[in-house]
Write a protein that holds these residues in place. Structure first.
Motif, PDB file in Angstrom:
ATOM      1  N   GLU A 101     -11.297  -4.540 -10.464  1.00 45.72           N
ATOM      2  CA  GLU A 101     -10.871  -3.381  -9.670  1.00 45.72           C
ATOM      3  C   GLU A 101     -11.168  -2.060 -10.380  1.00 45.72           C
ATOM      4  O   GLU A 101     -11.544  -1.082  -9.742  1.00 45.72           O
ATOM      5  N   LEU A 136      -7.299  -1.770  -3.746  1.00 47.83           N
ATOM      6  CA  LEU A 136      -6.999  -0.559  -4.519  1.00 47.83           C
ATOM      7  C   LEU A 136      -5.980   0.293  -3.760  1.00 47.83           C
ATOM      8  O   LEU A 136      -6.052   0.401  -2.533  1.00 47.83           O
ATOM      9  N   SER A 151      -8.539   5.496  -7.797  1.00 46.56           N
ATOM     10  CA  SER A 151      -8.501   5.232  -6.360  1.00 46.56           C
ATOM     11  C   SER A 151      -7.603   6.256  -5.648  1.00 46.56           C
ATOM     12  O   SER A 151      -8.006   6.892  -4.667  1.00 46.56           O
ATOM     13  N   LYS A 198     -10.138   5.515   2.743  1.00 46.48           N
ATOM     14  CA  LYS A 198      -8.863   4.818   2.477  1.00 46.48           C
ATOM     15  C   LYS A 198      -8.977   3.345   2.846  1.00 46.48           C
ATOM     16  O   LYS A 198      -8.524   2.458   2.107  1.00 46.48           O
ATOM     17  N   ILE A 211      -3.913   3.475  -2.180  1.00 42.07           N
ATOM     18  CA  ILE A 211      -4.291   4.794  -1.641  1.00 42.07           C
ATOM     19  C   ILE A 211      -3.087   5.742  -1.636  1.00 42.07           C
ATOM     20  O   ILE A 211      -3.201   6.887  -1.257  1.00 42.07           O
ATOM     21  N   ALA A 227     -13.461   0.732  -8.503  1.00 39.78           N
ATOM     22  CA  ALA A 227     -13.057   2.120  -8.216  1.00 39.78           C
ATOM     23  C   ALA A 227     -14.169   3.084  -8.645  1.00 39.78           C
ATOM     24  O   ALA A 227     -14.510   4.020  -7.918  1.00 39.78           O
ATOM     25  N   LEU A 239     -11.108   1.467   0.177  1.00 44.79           N
ATOM     26  CA  LEU A 239     -10.398   1.248  -1.088  1.00 44.79           C
ATOM     27  C   LEU A 239      -9.341   0.164  -0.913  1.00 44.79           C
ATOM     28  O   LEU A 239      -9.227  -0.767  -1.714  1.00 44.79           O
ATOM     29  N   ILE A 279     -17.231   2.626  -6.236  1.00 45.20           N
ATOM     30  CA  ILE A 279     -17.021   3.278  -4.938  1.00 45.20           C
ATOM     31  C   ILE A 279     -17.137   4.797  -5.121  1.00 45.20           C
ATOM     32  O   ILE A 279     -17.689   5.500  -4.284  1.00 45.20           O
ATOM     33  N   LYS A 280     -16.639   5.274  -6.266  1.00 46.26           N
ATOM     34  CA  LYS A 280     -16.806   6.710  -6.582  1.00 46.26           C
ATOM     35  C   LYS A 280     -18.295   7.074  -6.622  1.00 46.26           C
ATOM     36  O   LYS A 280     -18.709   8.088  -6.048  1.00 46.26           O
TER      37      LYS A 280
END
Ligand SMILES: NC(=O)c1ccc[n+]([C@@H]2O[C@H](COP(=O)([O-])OP(=O)(O)OC[C@H]3O[C@@H](n4cnc5c(N)ncnc54)[C@H](O)[C@@H]3O)[C@@H](O)[C@H]2O)c1
Length: 367
Positions: free
Chosen positions: A182, A305, A272, A297, A307, A186, A300, A189-190
């Motif tokens: 995870e 993750l 996240s 959202k 939110i 994060a 994630l 995804i960033k």
């Protein structure tokens, strides 16, 4: 996977270096032979957990060299000047000299610590990064930042010290616990949010396959995500401009981690929630639609993750305190808060124009 199947991308910094993606640990020795004719001694800096899993495979290729393992216990607290000093003593006892090469075998903690050690031992010795966590493969091993912590701040004592190569074996991720996955997700995804809408959509489409750790899909995700980081650090090695975008979500995330004393919140969870807060702020500034905020959202959350802060803490954090903590952010300049904001999905910008009430509102959205 054989060496032939591995991909190579290059960080085109002041001193360019290759990043091998999908390179088997066993084949690193062969690569060293081809590149460094005079090499005799290698120090492998790692921790006992990683060594138990992967030392044997790495060692197979290193039999022609004199090599020593230096073990560091797990944990962020090992990124310290004390540990650096102990590593120096151990290295000298092993007969390390200016011609020794360091292999950093591990996650971001080992990469940062061993990298910093390599940067200062006898004024700098050769370094190869061999990242074994998702976060290290897509993020920390790329870009040459190495550091140890100071009691007053994280990564305060550090350097830019690019490795000679990054050697990424995807199979090391098979043993990574999901919580550690995870942390890397994060950051990945960033990366998608900053620079790669296609990657964002890939995360949306491939949720099940990624969760089931389908090797081909994982490979694609790591390659695409590391490529974003390589692209950005190649443009701006020393963080004078575009590299700052990689801090998206981190000003909020760090404040939350500090407020919670780094307990009950992982770095990935902080990032996240920080990404969501930054998305709300971007929405308030007209840079992002509410539908896009919701899409972030949803994504994630689909990977487990958080939110909202209430998902990880029952404490009822005070947004004013969180706002105050953001004053200590390293990016701030002349008393002004400098924040990274997404601009739609797949782009981000540096913003110096966020007011305290706007930031406070963003915090309230994630409480
Ligand atoms: N230099 C940079 O640009 C940069 C960027 C981001 C983060 N960082 C740093 O990275 C660090 C965090 O790195 P991290 O998230 O990799 O954490 P980590 O290095 O602490 O590794 C997490 C845990 O996973 C274990 N582990 C590692 N590889 C494993 C494997 N293959 N299988 C099973 N267990 C394994 C480790 O023993 C450790 O307990 C922080 O110190 C952060 O400051 C640096």
């Amino acid at each position: 996977m054989s060496l032939l199947e591995c991909q190579k991308i290059e960080v085109t910094a002041a001193k360019p270096y290759p990043v091998f993606l999908g390179a088997p640990l066993e084949a690193l020795g062969e690569y060293l032979h081809s590149q460094f004719k005079e090499l005799e001694h290698i120090l492998i800096i790692t921790n006992p957990v990683i060594a138990k899993l992967y030392a044997e495979r790495l060692q197979k290729g290193l039999m022609d060299y004199r090599f020593d393992f230096l073990f560091v216990p797990s944990g962020e607290s090992e990124k310290s000047l004390d540990r650096l000093s102990q590593l120096t003593t151990a290295a000298l006892r092993c007969g390390a000299d200016r011609h020794t090469l360091v292999i950093a075998l591990g996650g971001g903690v080992i990469g940062d610590l061993a990298g910093f050690f390599a940067s200062v031992f006898m004024r700098g010795i050769r370094l190869i990064q061999v990242p074994t966590t998702l976060l290290a493969q897509v993020d920390s091993s790329l870009g040459g930042k190495v550091a140890v912590n100071h009691p007053i701040g994280k990564n305060i004592i550090g350097a830019f010290y690019p490795p000679l190569a990054v050697w990424t074996d995807f199979t090391t991720l098979d043993s990574l616990p999901w919580e550690e996955v995870e942390n890397g997700l994060a950051e990945s995804i960033k990366h998608a949010l900053i620079d790669d809408l296609d990657l964002f959509e890939f995360f949306e489409r491939q949720e099940e396959s990624l969760k089931q750790r389908n090797p081909l899909i994982w490979r694609e995700m790591v390659v695409r995500s590391s490529s974003v980081k390589v692209r950005i650090v190649s443009q701006d090695e020393r963080e004078q401009g575009v590299r700052a975008l990689l801090n998206l979500g981190h000003s909020f995330g760090h404040a939350l981690e500090t407020e919670m004393n780094y307990r009950g919140v992982t770095h990935g969870q902080g990032v996240s929630i920080g990404l969501v807060a930054a998305a709300h702020l971007a929405n308030a500034k007209g840079q992002m639609t509410l539908a896009e905020v919701d899409r972030i959202k949803l994504l994630l959350n689909s990977y487990g993750l958080p939110i909202k802060i209430s998902e990880i803490s029952m404490e009822g954090q005070d947004p004013q305190v969180l706002l105050q903590l953001m004053k200590a952010d390293k990016k701030n300049h002349g008393g002004r808060k400098i924040l990274i904001l997404p601009q739609g999905i797949g782009q981000a910008v540096v913003s110096k124009e966020c007011t305290d009430p706007e930031i406070l509102d963003a915090w309230k959205q994630v409480l």
